[in-house]
Write a protein that holds these residues in place. Structure first.
Motif, short mmCIF file in Angstrom:
data_model
loop_
_atom_site.label_atom_id
_atom_site.label_comp_id
_atom_site.label_asym_id
_atom_site.label_seq_id
_atom_site.Cartn_x
_atom_site.Cartn_y
_atom_site.Cartn_z
N GLY A 3 0.80 -1.22 0.00
CA GLY A 3 0.00 0.00 0.00
C GLY A 3 0.82 1.26 0.00
N LEU A 4 2.13 1.16 -0.28
CA LEU A 4 3.02 2.31 -0.28
C LEU A 4 3.60 2.51 -1.67
CD1 LEU A 4 5.00 1.46 3.00
CD2 LEU A 4 3.04 3.01 2.79
N ASN A 5 4.02 3.73 -1.94
CA ASN A 5 4.70 3.96 -3.21
C ASN A 5 6.14 3.44 -3.11
OD1 ASN A 5 6.32 5.96 -1.92
ND2 ASN A 5 4.77 7.52 -2.34
N GLN A 6 6.85 3.52 -4.21
CA GLN A 6 8.18 2.92 -4.28
C GLN A 6 9.14 3.54 -3.27
OE1 GLN A 6 9.95 3.13 -8.17
NE2 GLN A 6 11.72 1.86 -7.62
N ARG A 218 0.35 9.08 4.94
CA ARG A 218 0.14 9.16 3.49
C ARG A 218 -1.32 9.05 3.09
NH1 ARG A 218 4.14 11.37 0.98
NH2 ARG A 218 4.12 10.03 -0.86
N SER A 219 -2.20 8.88 4.06
CA SER A 219 -3.62 8.66 3.77
C SER A 219 -4.39 9.97 3.69
CB SER A 219 -4.23 7.78 4.87
OG SER A 219 -4.27 8.49 6.10
N PRO A 220 -5.61 9.94 3.14
CA PRO A 220 -6.46 11.14 3.18
C PRO A 220 -6.74 11.62 4.60
CG PRO A 220 -7.31 9.56 1.59
CD PRO A 220 -6.20 8.86 2.32
N PHE A 221 -6.82 10.66 5.53
CA PHE A 221 -6.99 11.02 6.94
C PHE A 221 -5.81 11.85 7.42
CE2 PHE A 221 -6.07 9.71 11.41
CZ PHE A 221 -7.12 10.37 12.01
N HIS A 394 12.03 20.75 -5.03
CA HIS A 394 11.88 19.47 -4.33
C HIS A 394 10.89 19.59 -3.20
CE1 HIS A 394 12.84 15.83 -2.20
NE2 HIS A 394 13.19 16.52 -1.12
N THR A 395 9.95 18.67 -3.12
CA THR A 395 9.00 18.61 -2.03
C THR A 395 9.48 17.61 -1.00
OG1 THR A 395 7.17 19.13 -3.51
CG2 THR A 395 6.60 18.16 -1.37
N PRO A 396 9.65 18.01 0.26
CA PRO A 396 10.18 17.07 1.25
C PRO A 396 9.30 15.82 1.36
CG PRO A 396 10.15 19.30 2.11
CD PRO A 396 9.41 19.35 0.81
N HIS A 397 9.97 14.69 1.43
CA HIS A 397 9.28 13.42 1.56
C HIS A 397 8.77 13.26 2.99
CE1 HIS A 397 9.34 8.88 1.95
NE2 HIS A 397 8.54 9.08 0.95
#
Length: 400
Positions: A3-6, A218-221, A394-397
């Motif tokens: 359920g996570l991106n790379q 990382r969720s909408p919540f 760059h957007t901080p992760h």
């Protein structure tokens, strides 16, 4: 994957690898060297790294995402410990029922406190949570003595029911027969590594807790919680009520704290009211801010940093200092010991306070920001002739 991106998946596997190899990474110096004093690869300390990492991760879900600063999370830590010890007294020493009860009871307790406290925000919310925590401490210390055993602390006795114990039952905490205090010591030349089951049990739970928090971030919540922190008033103007989201974050954070309290009791089957003191709440605040509030790795780094100071620097006494400077002339040796004495041993809080002050002043993003600055120093600088002003920034992760 999962359920996570790379990028998040890669980050998760790095955390898993670091966690599993902690017993090796924390023993950098040979056992017979003078620097072995700074090794931290023994079971009790490694367990505390994992447990208080869970505590700080949960607190970060509330404070890092919503901006609500709670000074009452020690109450949930204590409730989790008491719940787990009661399961030991009533059933047996298997830690699973105790941890399940700790999560449930601390969640219900957090729901009650959050429902009242979240009627206010800012400093008023912080004071309310502090008041609830102090009331809980005083109740556990004196009023609820039949349940908490007061200042003596709750522990398991031979005459406790333990209805699932059996005649030849295990008399120490375990997970379906696997004892928490079971250790395997491996000697590799002058190095000595201790692999403790209790640590790996806590570490696996910490990895799962970290994964869940990553999913929440990382969720909408999680995005709604960030909106609360960014501008709660504007969010309310759109017709969205922020209170259900903040209450959910408060309850989840409280359950994390209860889980940490249950794990503390699982490693040492004793629960005392001191775990509910305001100092324990302040400690998790320091962990989160020191590591980097709102980041994933920050609270874990902060928890490890503070627990390392508490357990390693507090053991450096005058005798150790004299051993370090024994090669110097007596006058210079005594002067250096006199100079360093206030900062080590019982004075480790002074050193930690100075470091915390320096971090807040020069590294507002905590230890995570320090890591980012070091990483940027080694990054290849762009060519002077190229104009990068119109390139996307760059957007901080979420992990940064």
């Amino acid at each position: 994957m999962l359920g996570l991106n790379q990028r998040d998946t890669k980050f998760l596997f790095i955390v898993i690898a670091l966690t599993l190899f902690t017993p090796i990474l924390l023993q950098p110096f040979p056992a017979d060297s003078g620097l072995a004093q700074f090794n931290a690869g023994y079971p009790d300390l490694m367990q505390r790294f994992a447990i208080f990492g869970i505590f700080a991760i949960g607190f970060n879900i509330l404070f890092g995402l919503t901006g609500y600063l709670s000074f009452g999370h020690a109450a949930f830590l204590g409730v989790g410990s008491y719940s787990t010890v009661w399961m030991f007294k009533l059933l047996n020493y298997n830690v699973l029922p105790g941890l399940v009860l700790a999560i449930i009871v601390s969640g219900l307790f957090a729901l009650l406190i959050g429902y009242v406290s979240l009627r206010r925000s800012g400093i008023y919310f912080s004071i309310l949570t502090l008041a609830f925590a102090q009331m809980s401490f005083n109740l556990a210390y004196s009023v609820l003595t039949p349940i908490t055993n007061g200042e003596t602390g709750l522990q398991v006795y031979n005459d406790d029911p333990q209805i699932l114990m059996g005649e030849n039952g295990i008399t120490t905490t375990h997970f379906f027969g696997l004892k928490m205090n079971a250790s395997h010591i491996m000697d590799v030349g002058p190095w000595q590594f201790t692999f403790n089951f209790g640590y790996y049990f806590c570490a696996i739970i910490a990895i799962l807790a970290f994964y869940l928090s990553l999913r929440i971030f990382r969720s909408p919540f999680g995005m709604m919680l960030r909106a609360v922190k960014s501008n709660q008033q504007r969010m309310n103007y759109t017709g969205l009520s922020s209170r259900p989201y903040t209450l959910a974050a408060f309850v989840i954070s409280g359950m994390y704290a209860g889980l940490a309290g249950g794990l503390l009791a699982s490693m040492d089957p004793l629960a005392g009211a001191e775990r509910m003191q305001w100092t324990a709440s302040g400690e998790v605040v320091l962990m989160t801010i020191l590591g980097g509030a709102g980041t994933m790795m920050g609270p874990i780094l902060g928890a490890g940093f503070i627990k390392y100071f508490e357990n390693i620097f507090s053991k450096i006494n005058d005798q150790v200092l004299h051993g370090w400077f024994a090669f110097l002339p007596d006058g210079l040796e005594n002067a250096l010991v006199w100079l360093l004495h206030p900062f080590v041993g019982k004075g480790w809080h002074l050193t930690l306070g100075i470091l915390f002050m320096l971090v807040v002043v020069f590294l507002p993003g905590g230890l995570v920001e320090l890591g980012q600055r070091i990483r940027n120093l080694f990054r290849k600088k762009p060519d002077a002739g190229k104009d990068d002003s119109h390139k996307p920034q760059h957007t901080p992760h979420v992990a940064e």
